[in-house]
Design an enzyme around this catalytic site. Structure first.
Site, mmCIF file in Angstrom:
data_model
loop_
_atom_site.group_PDB
_atom_site.id
_atom_site.type_symbol
_atom_site.label_atom_id
_atom_site.label_comp_id
_atom_site.label_asym_id
_atom_site.label_seq_id
_atom_site.Cartn_x
_atom_site.Cartn_y
_atom_site.Cartn_z
ATOM 1 C CG ASN A 7 4.974 -13.623 -2.134
ATOM 2 O OD1 ASN A 7 3.953 -13.738 -2.799
ATOM 3 N ND2 ASN A 7 5.031 -12.851 -1.072
ATOM 4 C CG HIS A 10 2.599 -10.938 -8.223
ATOM 5 N ND1 HIS A 10 2.191 -10.230 -7.122
ATOM 6 C CD2 HIS A 10 3.581 -10.196 -8.793
ATOM 7 C CE1 HIS A 10 2.905 -9.115 -7.031
ATOM 8 N NE2 HIS A 10 3.756 -9.074 -8.030
ATOM 9 N NE ARG A 18 -11.319 -10.906 -17.238
ATOM 10 C CZ ARG A 18 -11.285 -11.367 -18.484
ATOM 11 N NH1 ARG A 18 -11.698 -12.584 -18.748
ATOM 12 N NH2 ARG A 18 -10.814 -10.616 -19.446
ATOM 13 C CG HIS A 43 0.637 -10.490 2.647
ATOM 14 N ND1 HIS A 43 1.114 -9.245 2.368
ATOM 15 C CD2 HIS A 43 -0.095 -10.359 3.778
ATOM 16 C CE1 HIS A 43 0.702 -8.388 3.301
ATOM 17 N NE2 HIS A 43 -0.048 -9.040 4.156
ATOM 18 N NE ARG A 45 -2.671 -6.175 1.110
ATOM 19 C CZ ARG A 45 -1.652 -5.326 1.289
ATOM 20 N NH1 ARG A 45 -0.429 -5.668 0.948
ATOM 21 N NH2 ARG A 45 -1.863 -4.141 1.788
ATOM 22 N NE ARG A 49 -4.433 -5.222 -1.922
ATOM 23 C CZ ARG A 49 -3.624 -4.177 -1.674
ATOM 24 N NH1 ARG A 49 -2.489 -4.073 -2.325
ATOM 25 N NH2 ARG A 49 -3.951 -3.253 -0.812
ATOM 26 C CD GLU A 70 4.944 -11.890 3.007
ATOM 27 O OE1 GLU A 70 4.211 -10.938 2.698
ATOM 28 O OE2 GLU A 70 5.937 -12.210 2.359
ATOM 29 C CB THR A 101 4.728 -5.142 2.330
ATOM 30 O OG1 THR A 101 3.782 -6.186 2.202
ATOM 31 C CG2 THR A 101 4.978 -4.858 3.781
ATOM 32 C CD GLU A 151 10.965 -11.452 4.599
ATOM 33 O OE1 GLU A 151 10.319 -12.433 5.035
ATOM 34 O OE2 GLU A 151 10.733 -10.931 3.492
ATOM 35 C CG HIS A 191 9.811 -5.433 -0.671
ATOM 36 N ND1 HIS A 191 8.490 -5.792 -0.520
ATOM 37 C CD2 HIS A 191 9.810 -4.319 -1.405
ATOM 38 C CE1 HIS A 191 7.724 -4.916 -1.111
ATOM 39 N NE2 HIS A 191 8.495 -4.013 -1.673
#
Ligand code: PXP
Length: 243
Positions: A7, A10, A18, A43, A45, A49, A70, A101, A151, A191
């Site tokens: 994933n 990040h 920035r 993901h 969202r 974000r 996701e 999540t 999952e 997770h």
């Protein structure tokens, strides 16, 4: 064979700090694949974000393994998934105020609507995976929707304090896997998985893919993404030795 979905949300989180163009999630996906990632997970969202629409579009063109999108079970996300055609879609609960999540989806809250989402996505050739807790009622509901995958949420196992509680949570996951297998569901998990807690989860019955983000990207900041991915695959297969 057990596979690793990396994933890369990040990576986009750092870029969005920035609102600039680096680091580039597409480059991260390529490096992760070169290091042995079996799939790339993002993901998208509702609040955008971290991952942006253009990331998903570009990743669809560049990912050479498989792309797991996701998403929340909304009309907007369903339309995007139908347009992008990920290799599978993992449907997650989403609340704007959460940091990540936080728990599995409650499929029992609106089973008919969830069934329609599966019909639309799987009707277009996109297998659906429900991100749920390893509870009997949720697993049975997942099977009723016709989805191919679940999952299982490993957060409670990952956050367990003490060995006894950790073992208890692992037993819950194990029971969930057996139940899912009995109902013909395929099983992923994720997770909170780390280099230290992943091995027992990797050995659960029927486990096909682990989706892991935070731990890999955190390690990548220190040692580089390729090494971080390689070492997670070693940890999954119990061959890590001394870290
Ligand atoms: N699986 C799902 C469905 C998730 O929502 C997340 C977090 O985005 C993960 C796996 C990865 O969790 P972590 O970042 O804790 O490894």
């Amino acid at each position: 064979m057990l596979t690793l979905g990396v994933n890369i949300d990040h990576v986009a989180t750092i870029r969005q700090a920035r609102r600039t163009v680096e680091p580039e999630p597409v480059a991260a996906a390529t490096l992760a694949e070169l290091a042995g990632a079996d799939g790339i997970t993002v993901h998208l969202r509702e609040d955008r974000r971290h991952i942006q629409d253009r990331d998903v579009q570009l990743l669809r063109q560049t990912v050479r393994t498989h792309l797991n999108l996701e998403m929340a079970a909304t009309d907007e996300m369903t339309e995007i998934a139908l347009a992008v055609q990920p290799d599978y879609a993992t449907i997650v609960p989403e609340r704007r105020e959460e940091v990540t999540t936080e728990g599995g989806l409650n499929l029992l809250s609106d089973l008919d609507r969830y069934r329609r989402v599966v019909d639309r996505l799987q009707g277009a050739g996109i297998p659906v995976s429900w991100f749920i807790d390893a509870e009997a009622g949720q697993i049975a509901a997942a099977a009723k929707t016709g989805a191919q995958f679940v999952e299982l949420h490993t957060g409670r196992y990952a956050e367990a304090k003490g060995e006894a509680e950790r073992d208890r949570q692992l037993a819950v996951l194990c029971q969930g896997c057996n139940h899912a297998l009995d109902l013909g569901l395929r099983i992923n998990a994720g997770h909170g998985l780390t280099y230290w807690n992943v091995y027992p989860v990797a050995r659960l019955p029927g486990m096909e893919e682990l989706n892991i983000g935070h731990s890999i990207i955190s390690r990548a900041v220190l040692v580089g993404l390729e090494r971080a991915v390689r070492e997670m695959k070693q940890a999954m297969h119990g061959a890590l030795g001394n870290l």
